[in-house]
Design a protein around this motif. Structure first.
Motif, PDB file in Angstrom:
ATOM      1  N   ILE A 165      -5.303  27.431 -73.341  1.00  0.00           N
ATOM      2  CA  ILE A 165      -5.755  26.200 -72.695  1.00  0.00           C
ATOM      3  C   ILE A 165      -4.875  25.028 -73.133  1.00  0.00           C
ATOM      4  O   ILE A 165      -4.408  24.234 -72.305  1.00  0.00           O
ATOM      5  N   VAL A 166      -4.646  24.950 -74.430  1.00  0.00           N
ATOM      6  CA  VAL A 166      -3.815  23.862 -74.943  1.00  0.00           C
ATOM      7  C   VAL A 166      -2.411  23.955 -74.358  1.00  0.00           C
ATOM      8  O   VAL A 166      -1.822  22.961 -73.944  1.00  0.00           O
ATOM      9  N   GLY A 167      -1.904  25.199 -74.280  1.00  0.00           N
ATOM     10  CA  GLY A 167      -0.569  25.403 -73.732  1.00  0.00           C
ATOM     11  C   GLY A 167      -0.489  25.010 -72.265  1.00  0.00           C
ATOM     12  O   GLY A 167       0.447  24.337 -71.842  1.00  0.00           O
ATOM     13  N   LEU A 168      -1.509  25.428 -71.497  1.00  0.00           N
ATOM     14  CA  LEU A 168      -1.506  25.093 -70.074  1.00  0.00           C
ATOM     15  C   LEU A 168      -1.608  23.587 -69.864  1.00  0.00           C
ATOM     16  O   LEU A 168      -0.948  23.024 -68.995  1.00  0.00           O
ATOM     17  N   ASN A 169      -2.432  22.951 -70.686  1.00  0.00           N
ATOM     18  CA  ASN A 169      -2.535  21.498 -70.589  1.00  0.00           C
ATOM     19  C   ASN A 169      -1.194  20.834 -70.860  1.00  0.00           C
ATOM     20  O   ASN A 169      -0.835  19.846 -70.231  1.00  0.00           O
ATOM     21  N   GLN A 170      -0.477  21.433 -71.825  1.00  0.00           N
ATOM     22  CA  GLN A 170       0.831  20.877 -72.160  1.00  0.00           C
ATOM     23  C   GLN A 170       1.786  21.002 -70.967  1.00  0.00           C
ATOM     24  O   GLN A 170       2.512  20.076 -70.634  1.00  0.00           O
ATOM     25  N   VAL A 171       1.748  22.184 -70.305  1.00  0.00           N
ATOM     26  CA  VAL A 171       2.578  22.400 -69.120  1.00  0.00           C
ATOM     27  C   VAL A 171       2.224  21.377 -68.045  1.00  0.00           C
ATOM     28  O   VAL A 171       3.090  20.768 -67.420  1.00  0.00           O
ATOM     29  N   LEU A 172       0.903  21.200 -67.884  1.00  0.00           N
ATOM     30  CA  LEU A 172       0.427  20.233 -66.908  1.00  0.00           C
ATOM     31  C   LEU A 172       1.018  18.862 -67.202  1.00  0.00           C
ATOM     32  O   LEU A 172       1.492  18.161 -66.312  1.00  0.00           O
ATOM     33  N   TYR A 173       1.019  18.512 -68.463  1.00  0.00           N
ATOM     34  CA  TYR A 173       1.561  17.231 -68.884  1.00  0.00           C
ATOM     35  C   TYR A 173       3.026  17.122 -68.558  1.00  0.00           C
ATOM     36  O   TYR A 173       3.464  16.230 -67.849  1.00  0.00           O
ATOM     37  N   GLU A 223      -5.358   6.079 -64.660  1.00  0.00           N
ATOM     38  CA  GLU A 223      -6.150   5.435 -63.606  1.00  0.00           C
ATOM     39  C   GLU A 223      -5.687   5.869 -62.222  1.00  0.00           C
ATOM     40  O   GLU A 223      -6.496   6.081 -61.327  1.00  0.00           O
ATOM     41  N   THR A 224      -4.380   5.996 -62.055  1.00  0.00           N
ATOM     42  CA  THR A 224      -3.879   6.335 -60.720  1.00  0.00           C
ATOM     43  C   THR A 224      -4.037   7.822 -60.410  1.00  0.00           C
ATOM     44  O   THR A 224      -4.200   8.205 -59.262  1.00  0.00           O
ATOM     45  N   ASN A 225      -3.984   8.669 -61.466  1.00  0.00           N
ATOM     46  CA  ASN A 225      -4.163  10.108 -61.256  1.00  0.00           C
ATOM     47  C   ASN A 225      -5.235  10.670 -62.192  1.00  0.00           C
ATOM     48  O   ASN A 225      -4.947  11.532 -63.020  1.00  0.00           O
ATOM     49  N   PRO A 226      -6.464  10.176 -62.081  1.00  0.00           N
ATOM     50  CA  PRO A 226      -7.499  10.588 -63.048  1.00  0.00           C
ATOM     51  C   PRO A 226      -7.760  12.095 -63.022  1.00  0.00           C
ATOM     52  O   PRO A 226      -8.175  12.669 -64.004  1.00  0.00           O
ATOM     53  N   GLU A 227      -7.469  12.731 -61.888  1.00  0.00           N
ATOM     54  CA  GLU A 227      -7.795  14.161 -61.766  1.00  0.00           C
ATOM     55  C   GLU A 227      -7.008  15.021 -62.760  1.00  0.00           C
ATOM     56  O   GLU A 227      -7.465  16.086 -63.148  1.00  0.00           O
ATOM     57  N   ILE A 228      -5.853  14.523 -63.204  1.00  0.00           N
ATOM     58  CA  ILE A 228      -5.066  15.324 -64.156  1.00  0.00           C
ATOM     59  C   ILE A 228      -5.841  15.499 -65.458  1.00  0.00           C
ATOM     60  O   ILE A 228      -6.008  16.605 -65.965  1.00  0.00           O
ATOM     61  N   LEU A 229      -6.337  14.375 -65.985  1.00  0.00           N
ATOM     62  CA  LEU A 229      -7.105  14.426 -67.225  1.00  0.00           C
ATOM     63  C   LEU A 229      -8.421  15.151 -67.033  1.00  0.00           C
ATOM     64  O   LEU A 229      -8.839  15.956 -67.862  1.00  0.00           O
ATOM     65  N   GLN A 230      -9.087  14.824 -65.900  1.00  0.00           N
ATOM     66  CA  GLN A 230     -10.391  15.441 -65.647  1.00  0.00           C
ATOM     67  C   GLN A 230     -10.270  16.957 -65.605  1.00  0.00           C
ATOM     68  O   GLN A 230     -11.077  17.673 -66.191  1.00  0.00           O
ATOM     69  N   ASP A 256       9.463  36.148 -64.993  1.00  0.00           N
ATOM     70  CA  ASP A 256       9.897  35.325 -63.869  1.00  0.00           C
ATOM     71  C   ASP A 256       8.678  34.758 -63.171  1.00  0.00           C
ATOM     72  O   ASP A 256       7.850  35.499 -62.657  1.00  0.00           O
ATOM     73  N   MET A 257       8.560  33.438 -63.162  1.00  0.00           N
ATOM     74  CA  MET A 257       7.374  32.810 -62.594  1.00  0.00           C
ATOM     75  C   MET A 257       7.581  32.421 -61.132  1.00  0.00           C
ATOM     76  O   MET A 257       6.740  31.779 -60.532  1.00  0.00           O
ATOM     77  N   GLY A 258       8.745  32.754 -60.562  1.00  0.00           N
ATOM     78  CA  GLY A 258       8.989  32.418 -59.162  1.00  0.00           C
ATOM     79  C   GLY A 258       9.336  30.955 -58.965  1.00  0.00           C
ATOM     80  O   GLY A 258       9.675  30.251 -59.907  1.00  0.00           O
ATOM     81  N   GLU A 259       9.240  30.510 -57.699  1.00  0.00           N
ATOM     82  CA  GLU A 259       9.620  29.135 -57.359  1.00  0.00           C
ATOM     83  C   GLU A 259       8.508  28.152 -57.713  1.00  0.00           C
ATOM     84  O   GLU A 259       7.438  28.538 -58.141  1.00  0.00           O
ATOM     85  N   GLY A 260       8.773  26.870 -57.515  1.00  0.00           N
ATOM     86  CA  GLY A 260       7.745  25.851 -57.681  1.00  0.00           C
ATOM     87  C   GLY A 260       7.904  25.060 -58.956  1.00  0.00           C
ATOM     88  O   GLY A 260       8.829  25.295 -59.728  1.00  0.00           O
ATOM     89  N   SER A 261       6.978  24.119 -59.172  1.00  0.00           N
ATOM     90  CA  SER A 261       7.150  23.216 -60.308  1.00  0.00           C
ATOM     91  C   SER A 261       7.027  23.938 -61.640  1.00  0.00           C
ATOM     92  O   SER A 261       7.478  23.464 -62.660  1.00  0.00           O
ATOM     93  N   ASP A 297       5.146  14.110 -66.368  1.00  0.00           N
ATOM     94  CA  ASP A 297       6.545  13.788 -66.534  1.00  0.00           C
ATOM     95  C   ASP A 297       7.171  13.297 -65.233  1.00  0.00           C
ATOM     96  O   ASP A 297       8.138  12.547 -65.233  1.00  0.00           O
ATOM     97  N   LYS A 298       6.602  13.746 -64.106  1.00  0.00           N
ATOM     98  CA  LYS A 298       7.214  13.433 -62.819  1.00  0.00           C
ATOM     99  C   LYS A 298       6.611  12.216 -62.147  1.00  0.00           C
ATOM    100  O   LYS A 298       6.979  11.880 -61.028  1.00  0.00           O
ATOM    101  N   ILE A 299       5.632  11.624 -62.788  1.00  0.00           N
ATOM    102  CA  ILE A 299       5.044  10.424 -62.192  1.00  0.00           C
ATOM    103  C   ILE A 299       5.280   9.244 -63.127  1.00  0.00           C
ATOM    104  O   ILE A 299       5.483   9.439 -64.322  1.00  0.00           O
TER     105      ILE A 299
END
Ligand SMILES: Nc1ncnc2c1ncn2[C@@H]1O[C@H](COP(=O)(O)OP(=O)(O)OP(=O)(O)O)[C@@H](O)[C@H]1O
Ligand SMILES: [Mg+2]
Lengths: 387, 230
Positions: free
Chosen positions: A39-47, A237-244, A332-337, A52-54
């Motif tokens: 979970i911590v790792g996935l959250n880090q990826v999310l971050y 504030e602009t992207n609250p869904e990330i934290l939620q 190999d995780m394929g294409e995408g972010s 990083d891109k916003i």
């Protein structure tokens, strides 16, 4: 400390039950550790991949304003705020791009290339041409790859840009970028001066984007900006869904795993309970020998404490080993972010390991109170004559 | 004859009552002197064990007092009771009640450890005690590796480990054949002489009772005989 002497002997004499109980707790804790690390790792990826891109902080004109005026000195002030590592003034608006028979409505963003790169790292996304060329020649544009496909344009092609209340212009394609996000279909970059001429405004912008070194502190930076005529908001504030989203995932994980631990502790408490039942006569004899009720309960509390400590410590250790093992396998995780060659992003935090061990230990101690109480309140005469 | 009263029991009554009232002890008065070797006899259900449990402060009377060295133990706190049991009393039961996970020497050490004595010193004393009951060579055997008589001798060594003033035994030979019983009896008698400790034994064995200093006979919770043995 004869209580410890007796407790350890009780555990070592019933090696099989003890080992099984310890394994039960250990397995539950191991699962919790692995799941927490993921979970911590996935959250880090999310971050890193989303935050990083916003922009971490966006400054917009106040409610009654269309533009931010005198932005140059404002930008200098912002650069002096602690933790700010990039500031990019932007002038954007809608435009219609036409090339041959193709036509698209786009968002046209006028930027300073170096400033914008310092906030969003756009230079890394370029696939053809270059962002720098925007500032070499007036009326040049960089398009997202999807937008270029839709318009069917290549480098050096000339696009007609127009919009009601805008000065029509012919823009030369000097670059194509691929950020891997949906904005590639609709976002086009020009220089600030090209955008100003097109939108027919003076030396103003209509947003300022900020990057901070620690995204978690973005709200502090946005709070410290309270100039009149502007509104600053952090990505929280602009992207609250990330934290939620990450909070929800953590909470559901904690609930699920807490339940597993409780079940494991329950089975351990019942092991101790069986121990007390089987040792009624011995408890009576210990009382006859002068062991106090306190000492009797200490003996059985120690037993649950010892198992409730060894189990989680082993479980956490094995869990960490598993995380390191799986974490070292790349796939190999394929294409995408999240694409490309990468390993599952386990992140083992010492804090998590300590909390898990302590939580399980305390839970087992609390559970151990029940059989320990039972043992210490036995009547010695009845205990000695029990079958 | 010593006039030092070790134990003074006055009007001791124990009533068990769940619906039907059972007077297990009914106004018992009894003085026991230091160093006495006493037998309590009587038919089954006459209250022998009940009386012994009172003296051993394992149980509390419904009314009456027991003075031990002048102190009323019936009103002592849990803490004091534990301490008195540990330091002044030694228990021997019909079943040896040794802790099955511990070997002979560890079992004998247990009352000493409970008394807060260091392990090394406790071990030394426990060795001496095992020697006295003739089981030094079995020190490392667990109860399931010893015979009934041997286990009972370990239990005696344990009862005496803290050098208690009073040793109480509830049918300590009740589970043994007559030969083992004689060995145990002679051992208890020898220890009684050597250490000048008070021994109170409940027994069904009249032959054994005859060899004590005094016989107390209980019937229906009352003392009906209190006679010195010639
Ligand atoms: N916990 C109890 N609840 C109710 N009655 C009890 C309890 N313990 C003992 N009694 C009763 O008290 C009486 C005396 O019992 P006690 O055990 O003292 O007899 P005893 O003389 O030791 O007998 P035995 O020789 O069979 O061991 C008996 O009638 C017994 O049924
Ligand atoms: Mg009895």
């Amino acid at each position: 400390m004869y209580e410890l002497f007796i407790a350890i002997r009780h555990l070592t004499s019933r090696r099989r039950q003890t080992v099984l109980s310890v394994i039960g707790i250990g397995l539950a804790v191991m699962i919790l550790m692995v799941s927490q690390a993921s979970i911590v790792g996935l959250n880090q990826v999310l971050y890193t991949s989303i935050v990083d891109k916003i922009p971490h902080v966006i400054i917009k004109p106040g409610p009654d304003e269309d533009h931010i005026y005198l932005y140059n000195s404002f930008v200098e002030d912002i650069k002096n705020i602690d933790g700010v590592i990039g500031v990019s003034p932007v002038l954007f608006g809608q435009a219609t791009f036409e090339y041959k028979s193709h036509s698209r409505n786009v968002i046209m963003q006028g930027i300073h290339v170096d400033d914008h790169d310092s906030v969003l790292g756009i230079n890394g996304y370029i696939t053809h041409g270059s962002f720098r060329d925007l500032e070499m020649s007036h009326n040049s544009v960089v398009l997202g790859d999807a937008l270029a496909d839709k318009l069917d344009v290549k480098i050096d092609d000339l696009i007609d840009a127009s919009f009601p209340q805008a000065y029509p212009a012919t823009l030369k394609v000097v670059g194509i970028y691929d950020s891997g996000t949906p904005q590639d279909e609709s976002l086009a970059f020009t220089s600030l001066s090209t955008a100003r001429d097109f939108f027919d405004v003076s030396s103003v912008v209509n947003s300022i984007l900020i990057r901070v070194d620690d995204p978690d502190t973005a709200h502090l930076v946005s709070d410290s900006i309270n100039n009149p005529g502007v509104v600053a908001s952090s990505w929280m504030e602009t992207n609250p869904e990330i934290l939620q989203l990450s909070k929800l995932k953590s909470i559901s994980n904690i609930i699920l795993m807490g339940l597993i631990i409780i079940i494991a502790s329950f089975s351990m408490v019942s092991t101790i309970f069986m121990m007390v039942m089987g040792k009624t006569k011995e408890i009576g004899m210990l009382m006859a020998m002068g062991a106090s009720r306190r000492s009797i309960s200490v003996i059985f509390l120690l037993e649950s404490g010892i198992m409730g400590f060894i189990g989680p410590v082993l479980g956490v250790a094995v869990g960490i080993l598993i995380c390191l093992q799986i974490g070292s396998i790349t796939m190999d995780m394929g294409e995408g972010s999240f694409g490309g060659e990468s390993a599952f992003p386990f992140i083992v935090r010492i804090r998590d390991a300590v909390v898990i061990v302590l939580f399980t230990f305390i839970l087992n101690l609390l559970g151990g109170i029940i059989p320990a109480r039972r043992a210490s309140t036995l009547d010695p005469v009845e205990a000695l004559s029990s079958e | 004859m010593s006039d030092k009263k070790k134990i003074e029991i006055r009007d001791l009554t124990k009533i068990y009552g769940d619906g039907v009232e059972v007077r297990a002890l009914d106004g018992v008065d009894l003085d026991i002197e230091k160093g006495e070797f006493l037998a309590i006899i009587g038919p089954s259900g006459s209250g022998k064990s009940t009386l012994l449990n009172m003296i051993g402060i394992l149980d509390t009377p419904t009314s009456g007092t027991i003075l031990l060295d002048g102190i009323d133990i019936t009103t002592a706190s849990q803490r004091q009771r534990s301490k008195i049991r540990n330091q002044k009393l030694g228990f021997i039961f019909q079943y040896h009640h040794l802790l099955p996970d511990f070997n002979a020497i560890e079992n004998v050490m247990m009352p000493l450890l409970i008394n807060g004595i260091k392990k090394s010193k406790a071990k030394k004393i426990a060795c001496e005690m095992l020697e006295e009951v003739g089981l030094y060579d079995r020190a490392n055997h667990r109860p399931n590796q010893l015979s009934g008589g041997q286990n009972q001798r370990v239990a005696i060594a344990r009862a005496l480990a803290n050098n208690p003033d009073i040793v109480i035994g509830d049918e300590p030979t009740g589970n043994l054949d007559s030969k083992s019983s004689d060995i145990i009896y002679d051992l208890l008698r020898k220890l009684n002489k050597e250490h000048d400790q008070t021994f109170i034994l409940v027994t069904h064995d009249e032959r054994m009772a005859e060899k004590t200093d005094r016989i107390i006979r209980l019937v229906d919770g009352k003392i009906v005989e209190n006679s010195k043995v010639e």
